[in-house]
Design a protein around this motif. Structure first.
Motif, PDB file in Angstrom:
ATOM      1  N   ASP A  42       0.906  -1.179   0.078  1.00 33.52           N
ATOM      2  CA  ASP A  42       0.053   0.003   0.062  1.00 33.52           C
ATOM      3  C   ASP A  42       0.888   1.207   0.112  1.00 33.52           C
ATOM      4  OD1 ASP A  42       0.973  -0.070   2.488  1.00 33.52           O
ATOM      5  OD2 ASP A  42      -0.709  -0.545   3.543  1.00 33.52           O
ATOM      6  N   ALA A  43       0.310   2.361   0.267  1.00 31.00           N
ATOM      7  CA  ALA A  43       1.201   3.727   0.282  1.00 31.00           C
ATOM      8  C   ALA A  43       2.162   3.664   1.190  1.00 31.00           C
ATOM      9  CB  ALA A  43      -0.068   4.823   0.046  1.00 31.00           C
ATOM     10  N   ASN A  65      -5.144  -2.763  -4.389  1.00 27.39           N
ATOM     11  CA  ASN A  65      -4.523  -2.016  -5.367  1.00 27.39           C
ATOM     12  C   ASN A  65      -5.160  -2.289  -6.723  1.00 27.39           C
ATOM     13  OD1 ASN A  65      -2.836  -1.086  -3.389  1.00 27.39           O
ATOM     14  ND2 ASN A  65      -1.171  -2.353  -3.762  1.00 27.39           N
ATOM     15  N   GLN A 255       0.491   9.965  -2.897  1.00 29.11           N
ATOM     16  CA  GLN A 255       1.145   8.578  -2.448  1.00 29.11           C
ATOM     17  C   GLN A 255       0.164   7.237  -2.649  1.00 29.11           C
ATOM     18  OE1 GLN A 255       2.339   8.854   1.650  1.00 29.11           O
ATOM     19  NE2 GLN A 255       3.880  10.217   1.152  1.00 29.11           N
ATOM     20  N   SER A 256      -1.037   7.361  -2.688  1.00 31.50           N
ATOM     21  CA  SER A 256      -1.941   6.488  -2.798  1.00 31.50           C
ATOM     22  C   SER A 256      -1.950   6.180  -4.335  1.00 31.50           C
ATOM     23  CB  SER A 256      -3.346   6.484  -2.411  1.00 31.50           C
ATOM     24  OG  SER A 256      -3.925   7.860  -2.832  1.00 31.50           O
ATOM     25  N   SER A 259       0.786   3.736  -6.030  1.00 36.24           N
ATOM     26  CA  SER A 259       0.376   2.217  -5.867  1.00 36.24           C
ATOM     27  C   SER A 259      -0.548   1.817  -7.144  1.00 36.24           C
ATOM     28  CB  SER A 259      -0.659   2.131  -4.507  1.00 36.24           C
ATOM     29  OG  SER A 259       0.120   2.306  -3.220  1.00 36.24           O
TER      30      SER A 259
END
Length: 293
Positions: A42-43, A65, A255-256, A259
């Motif tokens: 994940d992030a 994701n 940041q997310s 992913s």
């Protein structure tokens, strides 16, 4: 029974050669391994994970994701994947057909201006494709074809290297005696080509097809210059768009998005791997060369 002793110098050369090949394998596999490992994080695991960049994190977020990738922005990733398939298949098949016809014509027919035309073709192989994008954009803009699928498909139909490869292969793999025998038996030019020449050219055909598909699939600059509608983007330009958004908004949801970029990049190579694995059995050629000698 006699044993063959390999000289020590030759053994050392073999060891050095194997070590060098092993380093090359590692060099090419490390980015793929990083992509697989990073797609399961994940992030938080990507930027602050304790397992390191080349190993799995405690949290296995691959399926999360994957779900986020297919639902982000109303599932536009699937549309980009479909666009890439359309461009790659249409451009790859079209470029292969033109390369086969042109290469066979250069190899087996004598016509005025053949050597000059082939010399111009060889010269065009040396021209970088990126140098032709802007002139192509001006041409297609004058025809009103920019921001359409034809702005990507039509330029992809031209593959000078494919024509060169088909010409060289057809000159050796298709004996003139076979063509003459088919003509003596009453076969026309089209029947001679499809029933005699084309089966012998199959390995080169598959090679040109794969090179054309991979080249169109990985093309970035051409669709970037030709398209402004995000619904027409291929996967390369789409992921590039996400990368720009994530870089400019790294602290507020960017940041997310990283992913999704990583797992999207991983999925983008799956069709190419499938194409190579499914077509590799056709890479066997030269079986008929020398059959008449």
């Amino acid at each position: 029974m006699t044993t063959v002793r390999i000289p020590q110098a030759r053994k050392r050369r073999n060891v050095v050669a194997h070590l060098f090949l092993g380093l090359l394998v590692v060099y090419f596999l490390v980015p793929l391994w990083f992509l697989i490992v990073a797609s399961t994080k994940d992030a938080h695991g990507l930027f602050a994970g304790s397992a390191g960049a080349l190993w799995f994190d405690k949290t296995f977020a691959f399926f999360g994701n994957l779900g986020g990738l297919f639902t982000y922005s109303d599932g536009i990733y699937l549309r980009w994947m479909g666009n890439s398939l359309l461009y790659a298949v249409s451009g790859g098949l079209g470029a292969t057909v033109l390369a086969i016809l042109a290469g066979y014509g250069f190899a087996k027919y004598r016509f005025r201006g053949r050597n000059l035309s082939f010399a111009i073709l060889l010269g065009s192989v040396m021209v970088p494709l990126t140098a032709l994008v802007i002139p192509t954009f001006v041409l297609l803009s004058g025809l009103g074809l920019t921001d359409t699928i034809w702005a990507v498909i039509l330029p992809s139909l031209l593959n000078p290297f494919g024509v060169y490869l088909m010409r060289v292969y057809a000159a050796d793999a298709v004996p003139d005696e076979l063509l003459d025998a088919a003509r003596v038996d009453g076969a026309g030019e089209f029947r001679t080509f499809f029933q005699v020449a084309l089966p012998l050219m199959r390995p080169a055909v598959v090679t040109v097809l794969l090179l054309s598909i991979v080249g169109t699939w990985n093309n970035y600059f051409l669709p970037l210059a030709m398209l402004s509608n995000t619904n027409l983007f291929p996967i390369t330009v789409g992921i590039g768009l996400w990368e720009g958004i994530a870089s400019s908004n790294n602290g507020g949801g960017g940041q997310s998005l990283w992913s999704l970029i990583i797992i999207g990049s991983l999925l983008s190579i799956v069709p190419l791997v499938i194409a190579f694995l499914s077509l590799q059995k056709y890479w066997q050629g030269g079986l008929a060369i020398g059959s008449l000698k």
